[in-house]
Design an enzyme around this catalytic site. Structure first.
Site, short mmCIF file in Angstrom:
data_model
loop_
_atom_site.label_atom_id
_atom_site.label_comp_id
_atom_site.label_asym_id
_atom_site.label_seq_id
_atom_site.Cartn_x
_atom_site.Cartn_y
_atom_site.Cartn_z
N GLY A 12 -3.84 29.51 38.19
CA GLY A 12 -3.30 30.08 39.42
C GLY A 12 -1.80 29.91 39.48
O GLY A 12 -1.13 29.81 38.45
N CYS A 13 -1.27 29.87 40.67
CA CYS A 13 0.17 29.72 40.86
C CYS A 13 0.67 28.46 40.16
O CYS A 13 0.18 27.36 40.43
CB CYS A 13 0.49 29.65 42.36
SG CYS A 13 2.21 29.28 42.71
N PHE A 14 1.64 28.61 39.29
CA PHE A 14 2.06 27.47 38.48
C PHE A 14 2.78 26.38 39.25
O PHE A 14 2.90 25.26 38.78
CB PHE A 14 2.85 27.88 37.25
CG PHE A 14 4.00 28.85 37.42
CD1 PHE A 14 4.75 28.95 38.58
CD2 PHE A 14 4.35 29.68 36.35
CE1 PHE A 14 5.81 29.84 38.70
CE2 PHE A 14 5.41 30.57 36.45
CZ PHE A 14 6.14 30.64 37.63
N TRP A 15 3.23 26.65 40.46
CA TRP A 15 3.90 25.61 41.24
C TRP A 15 2.98 24.44 41.52
O TRP A 15 3.33 23.28 41.32
CB TRP A 15 4.41 26.15 42.57
CG TRP A 15 5.47 27.20 42.49
CD1 TRP A 15 6.30 27.48 41.44
CD2 TRP A 15 5.82 28.11 43.52
NE1 TRP A 15 7.14 28.51 41.76
CE2 TRP A 15 6.87 28.92 43.03
CE3 TRP A 15 5.35 28.32 44.81
CZ2 TRP A 15 7.46 29.92 43.79
CZ3 TRP A 15 5.95 29.32 45.57
CH2 TRP A 15 6.99 30.11 45.06
N VAL A 17 0.03 23.78 40.07
CA VAL A 17 -0.50 23.23 38.82
C VAL A 17 0.48 22.21 38.26
O VAL A 17 0.09 21.12 37.84
CB VAL A 17 -0.79 24.36 37.80
CG1 VAL A 17 -1.31 23.79 36.50
CG2 VAL A 17 -1.78 25.37 38.38
#
Length: 159
Positions: A12-15, A17
């Site tokens: 999903g959104c890499f922020w 993760v």
């Protein structure tokens, strides 16, 4: 003597993760970026068109004497929904797909075994759609994306 290895995950959104993995003891470096697409050096804007084929990923550099790849896989599975195709929460598009990009045959074997075990467990109620593919070129995302949540004093971006 430390033994640094790489692991690359799309969840999903890499922020969010990045924030989950960044604080794990044994993780020495994280960088968000793009992998698995058909164009060279994509920008965030290009990836968001859903036409480059890239996933938003986190590249993790870890000391395998301090944290195992199997532990990183466990964190990966526990921190996103691996049954939603091209979607995590409100984020929709192939760039948000669940993906493990392996850097060795051993990583491939461990990833496939953990996926099969989790799928058979029925924990998610639906089949796991996570792709497991060889790591390709990693394109580091723009600097403003790196440690995005940390820079803003946030611990997560989940709903």
């Amino acid at each position: 003597m430390s033994l640094l290895e790489k692991a690359t995950f799309g969840a999903g959104c890499f922020w969010g993760v990045e924030e989950v993995f960044r604080v794990i003891p044994g993780v020495k470096h994280t960088a968000v970026g793009y992998m698995g697409g058909s164009t060279t050096s994509p920008t965030y804007q290009e990836v968001c068109t859903d036409q480059t084929g890239h996933a938003e990923v986190l590249e993790v550099e870890f000391d395998s004497n301090e944290v195992s790849y199997k532990t990183l896989l466990q964190v990966f599975w526990e921190n996103h929904n691996p049954t939603t195709l091209n979607r995590q929460g409100p984020d929709v598009g192939s760039q948000y797909r669940s993906a493990i990009f392996y850097h060795s045959e051993q990583q491939k074997e461990w990833a496939e075994a953990s996926k099969a075990e989790l799928d058979v467990s029925g924990k998610w109620g639906n089949s796991i759609v996570t792709e497991i593919t060889p790591a390709t070129a990693f394109y580091r995302a723009e600097e403003y994306h790196q440690r995005y949540l940390q820079k803003r004093g946030l611990g997560s971006c989940h709903l």
